[in-house]
Design an enzyme around this catalytic site. Structure first.
Site, PDB file in Angstrom:
ATOM      1  N   GLU A   1       8.932   6.591  65.399  1.00 40.20           N
ATOM      2  CA  GLU A   1       8.486   7.924  65.035  1.00 40.20           C
ATOM      3  C   GLU A   1       8.941   9.122  65.624  1.00 40.20           C
ATOM      4  O   GLU A   1       8.126  10.140  65.945  1.00 40.20           O
ATOM      5  CB  GLU A   1       6.676   7.820  65.147  1.00 40.20           C
ATOM      6  CG  GLU A   1       6.056   6.887  64.161  1.00 40.20           C
ATOM      7  CD  GLU A   1       4.572   7.168  63.988  1.00 40.20           C
ATOM      8  OE1 GLU A   1       4.128   8.303  64.151  1.00 40.20           O
ATOM      9  OE2 GLU A   1       3.658   6.142  63.816  1.00 40.20           O
ATOM     10  N   GLY A   2      10.142   9.078  65.595  1.00 42.16           N
ATOM     11  CA  GLY A   2      10.957  10.098  66.468  1.00 42.16           C
ATOM     12  C   GLY A   2      11.188   9.960  67.805  1.00 42.16           C
ATOM     13  O   GLY A   2      10.280   9.842  68.679  1.00 42.16           O
TER      14      GLY A   2
END
Length: 824
Positions: free
Chosen positions: A501-502
């Site tokens: 998620e990043g």
């Protein structure tokens, strides 16, 4: 003195006006009144006149629009438009997608604490609490994490069935579509509890309730899409995944090479307009078992079937697994945390426009859809996972450190271990407050773009520190895998949350301050919009208002930073009780400092600031620690300001301020414009850095909380699965603590008497016989010591295996198949 008096009056009154953010006209009136008093009370008339002229030179051009607009604002407006870096469409969408909440107050330099305290206390609904007490508790009791991670490399069929049957995949789906309709807070609490027993189970449940088909359909789906897919997603007939990350662009949706060409094709026996897709995605959670694939791709219309635009833009589609051309690759194995994960590929895969999420109307709007929903998903799943893991780690490590003895003393009493225990307790207190705050923001209807990145980054980073310290304290108990090990898999899985998620490096260096500097700043975005206004006259007026508001804002922050620095933030209005008021004053100080640093950096570096990732990361740290400390204080107040929690709050707060000052110091020492960095240092740290890391005395108090039954320890563990069971050794060890503490006086009495006795009794049973025979202990106390020995053995014992038991037949088959392919 009479000569200097008028100028001192102007300086003092100007400083007071700036500190209190007084508008220009009242400031001029107050300053003029001060000069009149100087004239009347004996100050030099000549000096007073000179001071009055200086005041007029500054005030008149700024107060009279007929002078200010053409002679001051217009030239500055032209210069600003020339130096303003171009704002790309993707950047514009990212800035406009999120909402600004409490982080905006912190970025404003003078936070209104009433805004924070007006937020309702996070409270679960009755149905959410019942679900936690019922199906979630039951699911946790069914989990055998050793079998999941070592034997099956997957959830057992009965777990999959239970999860689907009880609508764990449909927590966020509204009730009218057959889902549970939980709030973000309810979602958070479920993931938190599941994470305390198994990260594989929590990720399996978390992903369908995070960024994916269900959430996207709820926000953007057509009526037909919602009516068909949401009930099927809610009850598990459809298992979703979402394909964003690819080999060439990672999670950067703006650069993905996956594409779809608008064309005619066959779908369910009819000739329709659709998109022919070619894509290659990897790291897709639930892909191996998914029946419905969400997909991000770039859509093109070279034949202009839909209109004049050829490059339509990022678009999101829905692909049933059995769509011709869709290929689900073999499973990936994420660091012995074997949640379902793997690649998804396709070539010339045709879907009709009706399979675009939102239909044809949302073609090309995928980037906006992703940005809006990513901030929601990033606020829940990973912070909740870190929160659940830190809760159970704090509870069981505290119990283990009390039960495990070396040299006749609980290992938790050694100062080195106390330091690690204190970090666990303080970080767990911080993580749980931050995770709940971000979930509560979503539950209030916010789209917390900046807080979601703060929460994801810092919860996962601190979660890694918690499990590291827990492993250090457990020693061999933590590194020997088997059914009795409750830390090893969590240790192996800790980098996963940091990566997905990043990646955290990108999140810290680019996103937290990069978005916050514009989105949260009270004036910058207004100035940018004014500069881009196509109506030049209206744009000039908007710029005039924003510019001089910004100038006053900057002066105020410089004055407030200097004053707080000189006084150590010991004075000034602040909320809270006598214990917490000093904490709020510190946050007032560093809020002003952040605003000053942000303004200076943007003014001097302009568009180059986005490439100064180290500076951006350090300023992001400052914003983060302000937000984290606010979350802790809000949670402390919401819980009734319990005195028992004060050591935890104090440790966590001092740790946050220490980190904040280190980041500020690094930012100033490495600021690209050296003379400005010297000036800023004088404003920010006029008396030097003062924040210190938590003291040994405070660490001792926090460690003691974790090692003894009490209300503060109970609150740390609240929300984790603590029910003792055959498959839950951590719960068993945690449950032993009250009995262990109760037995310690008997144990000390027994050991003291045994040490002073000249007779010999070498084994434990013989020693107990001797103690009872000599009247050192009673029969009841003997049973108490026997129970203590049993609990201690269960606490410290580890697993061992026959060699054949450790050979996974599935892994052996994989090795054999790879060897066969290599030979071929």
């Amino acid at each position: 003195m009479s000569i200097a008096a008028p100028f001192l009056v102007l300086l003092i009154l100007g400083g007071l006006a700036a500190y209190h953010r007084m508008r220009l006209a009242p400031w001029v009136a107050v300053s003029a009144g001060g000069l009149v008093l100087c004239w009347l009370f004996g100050a030099s008339h000549a000096a007073t006149m000179v001071a009055a002229v200086l005041l007029a030179i500054v005030a008149i051009p700024l107060l009279v629009p007929a002078i200010r607009l053409p002679f001051v604002t217009t030239p500055l407006f032209g210069m600003y438009r020339k130096v303003l870096p171009p704002l790309s469409e993707t950047e514009r969408v990212a800035l406009e997608a999120g909402t600004v909440g409490w982080e905006g107050e912190l970025f404003g330099g003078k936070p209104d604490w009433n805004v924070l305290f007006a937020q309702p206390r996070p409270t679960l609904r009755e149905d959410e609490q019942a679900f936690l007490d019922g199906p979630v508790e039951e699911l946790c009791s069914m989990v055998n994490d050793w079998e999941i991670t070592h034997v099956h490399a997957d959830l057992q069929p009965e777990l999959w069935d239970y999860i689907k049957r009880n609508k764990f995949f449909g927590m966020i789906v509204p009730k009218e579509y057959g889902g549970l309709g939980f709030t973000a807070l309810g979602n958070h609490k479920v993931i938190e509890k599941l994470a305390s027993i198994s990260s594989v189970v929590s990720s399996t449940v978390g992903v369908p309730n995070s960024l994916g088909p269900a959430e996207l359909l709820m926000h953007y789906g057509t009526t037909e899409q919602k009516d068909y897919y949401l009930p099927r997603l809610a009850d598990g007939r459809e298992v979703p995944c979402f394909g964003l990350t690819g080999p060439w662009a990672g999670s950067d949706a703006t650069s993905i090479p996956d594409f779809g060409i608008v064309t005619m094709g066959d779908w369910n026996g009819a000739r329709v307009v659709g998109v022919r897709l070619t894509f290659d995605k990897r790291y897709i959670t639930l892909a191996p078992v998914a029946t419905l694939i969400g997909l991000a791709f770039r859509m093109y219309d070279p034949d202009h079937i839909l209109g004049d635009k050829e490059d339509i833009g990022i678009t999101l589609g829905l692909l049933p697994r059995d769509t011709a051309g869709v290929e689900i690759g073999r499973r990936a194995m994420p660091l012995n945390s074997p949640f379902q994960n793997g690649p998804v590929r396709g070539k010339d895969v045709f879907i009709p426009l009706s399979q675009l999420i939102g239909g044809e109307a949302f073609a090309g709007k995928g980037w906006q859809m992703l940005v809006e929903c990513l901030s929601i998903g990033r606020s829940i799943t990973l912070p909740s996972t870190a929160s659940g893991g830190s809760r159970i780690a704090a509870r069981v490590t505290g119990a283990y450190a009390r039960i495990r003895k070396q040299f006749g003393l609980s290992v938790g009493r050694f100062e080195g271990v106390e330091e690690a225990l204190a970090r666990i307790g303080g970080n767990a207190y911080t993580i749980t407050a931050l995770a709940e705050a971000s979930a509560a923001a979503v539950a209030r209807g916010e789209l917390p773009a900046v807080p979601s990145t703060i929460s994801k980054y810092h919860c996962t980073e601190m979660g890694r520190e918690v499990i590291k310290d827990a492993m250090d304290i457990h020693g061999g108990k933590g590194i020997i895998l088997g059914p009795k090990n409750y830390l090893g898999r969590a240790w192996q899985a800790s980098p996963i949350g940091i990566t997905v998620e990043g990646a955290n490096i990108m999140t810290r260096s680019l996103m937290i301050f990069g978005q916050g500097a514009i989105l949260c700043h009270p004036w910058v975005l207004k100035e940018m919009k004014a500069a881009n206004n196509t109506d030049a006259s209206q744009g000039l007026r908007e710029f005039d208002s924003a510019l001089f508001g910004h100038i006053g804002f900057a002066i105020s922050n410089a004055v407030r930073s200097l004053w707080f620095g000189i006084t150590g933030a010991s004075f000034g209005a602040a909320p809270g009780d006598e214990y917490t008021k000093r904490y709020f004053r510190k946050l007032n100080r560093y809020s002003a400092v952040l605003a000053l640093m942000a303004d200076t950096s943007m003014l001097l570096l302009g568009g180059k600031l986005k490439f100064k990732e180290s500076l951006s990361g350090r300023l992001g740290d400052v914003l983060s620690q302000l937000y984290i400390a606010s979350a802790m204080l809000k949670r402390y107040q919401d819980q009734g300001s319990p005195a028992a929690d004060r050591p935890l709050l104090a440790w966590a707060f001092h740790n946050a301020m220490h980190k904040l000052e280190l980041s500020l110091s690094a930012a100033l020492r490495n600021f690209p414009v050296r003379p400005v960095s010297w000036l800023l240092w004088a404003l920010v740290f006029p008396l030097g850095r003062r924040a210190e890391a938590p003291s040994d005395r405070l660490s001792h108090k926090v460690a003691s909380i974790l090692m003894a039954p009490g209300e503060a320890r109970d609150r740390i563990g609240r929300g984790a699965f603590l029910t003792p069971g055959e498959n839950h050794p951590a719960g068993r060890i945690d449950s032993y603590l009250p009995a262990v503490v109760a037995a310690e006086p008997v144990e000390r009495k027994f050991q003291k008497a045994l040490k002073g006795h000249e007779g010999r009794a070498h084994d434990f049973a013989s020693q107990l016989d001797l103690a009872v025979a000599n009247g050192w202990i009673t029969a009841d106390e003997r049973r108490q010591l026997e129970q203590l020995r049993e609990m201690t053995i269960d606490t410290i014992s580890v697993d061992d295996f026959e060699a054949d038991e450790l050979r996974s037949s599935g892994y052996a088959a994989v090795v054999a198949a790879q060897a066969t392919r290599a030979a071929a």
